[in-house]
Write an enzyme that holds these catalytic residues in place. Structure first.
Site, PDB file in Angstrom:
ATOM      1  N   TYR A 197      40.634 -26.409  -8.496  1.00  0.00           N
ATOM      2  CA  TYR A 197      40.349 -26.879  -9.691  1.00  0.00           C
ATOM      3  C   TYR A 197      39.687 -26.026 -10.579  1.00  0.00           C
ATOM      4  CZ  TYR A 197      40.850 -31.870  -8.736  1.00  0.00           C
ATOM      5  OH  TYR A 197      41.377 -33.029  -8.612  1.00  0.00           O
ATOM      6  N   GLN A 219      45.446 -39.523 -19.845  1.00  0.00           N
ATOM      7  CA  GLN A 219      45.547 -39.607 -18.334  1.00  0.00           C
ATOM      8  C   GLN A 219      45.103 -37.835 -18.117  1.00  0.00           C
ATOM      9  OE1 GLN A 219      48.575 -42.114 -15.974  1.00  0.00           O
ATOM     10  NE2 GLN A 219      49.490 -41.168 -17.934  1.00  0.00           N
ATOM     11  N   ASN A 220      45.246 -37.227 -18.949  1.00  0.00           N
ATOM     12  CA  ASN A 220      45.130 -35.637 -19.000  1.00  0.00           C
ATOM     13  C   ASN A 220      43.537 -35.377 -18.752  1.00  0.00           C
ATOM     14  OD1 ASN A 220      47.949 -35.862 -18.958  1.00  0.00           O
ATOM     15  ND2 ASN A 220      47.841 -34.785 -21.185  1.00  0.00           N
ATOM     16  N   HIS A 254      41.151 -40.631 -16.567  1.00  0.00           N
ATOM     17  CA  HIS A 254      41.095 -39.828 -15.248  1.00  0.00           C
ATOM     18  C   HIS A 254      40.295 -38.645 -15.409  1.00  0.00           C
ATOM     19  CE1 HIS A 254      45.505 -41.211 -14.375  1.00  0.00           C
ATOM     20  NE2 HIS A 254      44.515 -42.441 -14.261  1.00  0.00           N
ATOM     21  N   CYS A 313      27.039 -33.320 -10.671  1.00  0.00           N
ATOM     22  CA  CYS A 313      26.512 -33.189  -9.531  1.00  0.00           C
ATOM     23  C   CYS A 313      27.019 -34.558  -8.608  1.00  0.00           C
ATOM     24  CB  CYS A 313      24.983 -32.984  -9.625  1.00  0.00           C
ATOM     25  SG  CYS A 313      24.141 -33.501  -7.878  1.00  0.00           S
ATOM     26  N   CYS A 346      23.583 -28.205  -7.600  1.00  0.00           N
ATOM     27  CA  CYS A 346      23.060 -28.739  -8.801  1.00  0.00           C
ATOM     28  C   CYS A 346      21.695 -28.142  -9.001  1.00  0.00           C
ATOM     29  CB  CYS A 346      22.897 -30.195  -8.718  1.00  0.00           C
ATOM     30  SG  CYS A 346      21.880 -31.162  -9.728  1.00  0.00           S
ATOM     31  N   GLY A 382      54.893 -38.321 -22.636  1.00  0.00           N
ATOM     32  CA  GLY A 382      54.786 -37.400 -21.394  1.00  0.00           C
ATOM     33  C   GLY A 382      54.187 -38.035 -20.130  1.00  0.00           C
ATOM     34  N   SER A 433      55.041 -40.044 -16.190  1.00  0.00           N
ATOM     35  CA  SER A 433      55.974 -40.625 -15.488  1.00  0.00           C
ATOM     36  C   SER A 433      55.554 -42.328 -15.157  1.00  0.00           C
ATOM     37  CB  SER A 433      56.046 -40.038 -13.986  1.00  0.00           C
ATOM     38  OG  SER A 433      54.555 -40.119 -13.483  1.00  0.00           O
ATOM     39  N   ALA A 438      57.896 -33.552 -26.077  1.00  0.00           N
ATOM     40  CA  ALA A 438      56.957 -33.986 -26.970  1.00  0.00           C
ATOM     41  C   ALA A 438      56.572 -33.081 -28.282  1.00  0.00           C
ATOM     42  CB  ALA A 438      55.856 -34.491 -26.334  1.00  0.00           C
TER      43      ALA A 438
END
Ligand code: BV8
Ligand code: ZN
Length: 254
Positions: free
Chosen positions: A67, A101-102, A119, A127, A155, A195, A197, A239
């Protein structure tokens, strides 16, 4: 790009337009889509197996490293013409609801406000124990080859483990954002699906809701999806070029 006069007049008379975006809208900003192959340290994993609470539980440093590498990519990227066209559209229609959704913040950086993030947001870790948002520092831009395991921070308030601010598979979507998204899909006169699926549920069901509600639905994608035969119009192409043309043609500057 040619639209029928009927389609143009139906879209122009829409007092509420909803735009629903997926990873494809950020692809031309250099952010890999969710189904692109992973690279570097994570190349043998598919995103789906990493984006789960179980994966984070099993190996927090491996998942947090992924991430942080993605967050660094987001911070190093810029919004593209698709993000800007959506922000411009909000000024040209009476009401626009942007649902994404990004997990990146490119819509916001292009000027969109009140973005519904179904999302979550990669730039807002928190935390896992007390929920306090963690002010994530500018991550060192990890090269995929040198992508490394990183211990998630603790945290400052309770010492709990900080987690990415995204919704993992098996986790519920933020209820307010989801309710607002469904309301918008039900009540809009125009629905742009850009953009994605349309695989991940329940987000993917929004286009079906808009179709059932009689909205004019337009899909923008470089590839075909199961929605191809269900939407009012398919615009096949990237796009970043299709959206500016669509906005200019249907909602020209007053
Ligand atoms: C839930 C955050 C229930 C993380 C993401 C079986 C077991 C368990 C669960 C399920 C199951 N079956 C179904 C489910 C539900 C599951 C699901 O849908 N699974 C799928 C795989 C079948 N969903 C969930 O788990 C959701 N939660 O259901 O909770 C529940 C209920 C009550 C109580 C508790 C729980 C949560 C789903 C959220 C997952 N998190 N992201 C992270 O980012 O790491 S989803 C992830 O996929 C991304 O957010 C991404 O946005 C999303 C969708 O992908 P796309 O955006 O569409 O991206 P993709 O790469 O797929 O496609 C890109 C498209 O763009 C392509 O079509 C391509 O052609 C196009 N494109 C590319 N370039 C361009 C372009 N188009 C235009 N221009 C270009 N330049
Ligand atoms: Zn805490």
């Amino acid at each position: 790009m040619r639209f029928s006069t009927d389609l143009i007049s139906r879209l122009r008379s829409a007092t509420h337009v909803a735009v629903f975006t997926g990873a494809g809208v950020s692809a031309e900003s250099g952010i890999p889509t969710f189904r692109d192959r992973q690279s570097g340290l994570w190349q043998n994993f598919d995103a789906q197996s990493l984006a789960t609470p179980e994966a984070f539980e099993r190996d927090p440093a491996f998942v947090w490293g992924w991430y942080e590498w993605r967050r660094a990519r987001v911070l190093a990227s810029q919004p593209n013409a698709a993000h800007r066209a959506i922000a411009l559209l909000a000024e040209r229609v009476p009401r626009l609801t942007l649902i994404t959704q990004n997990v990146d913040d490119l819509h916001e950086r292009a000027g969109s406000r009140e973005v519904l993030h179904l999302h979550g947001r990669i730039c807002s870790p928190y935390c896992s124990a007390c929920g306090l948002e963690y002010p994530a520092p500018q991550p060192a831009l990890l090269e995929p080859e040198r992508g490394r395991r990183l211990e998630p921070p603790r945290c400052g308030q309770c010492g709990g483990r900080v987690r990415p601010g995204v919704v993992w598979f098996g986790e519920s979507l933020p209820s307010l954002a989801w309710e607002q998204a469904v309301q918008a899909a039900r009540g809009c006169g125009g629905f742009l699906c850009v953009g994605t699926s349309s695989i991940v549920e329940p987000a993917a069901s929004l286009t079906r809701v808009a179709i059932a509600a009689g909205s004019v639905t337009i899909q923008v994608n470089i590839d075909s999806t199961w929605l191809d035969d269900l939407v009012t119009l398919n615009l096949r192409g990237p796009a970043a070029s299709m959206l500016p043309e669509l906005v200019a043609e249907v909602w020209p500057q007053a």
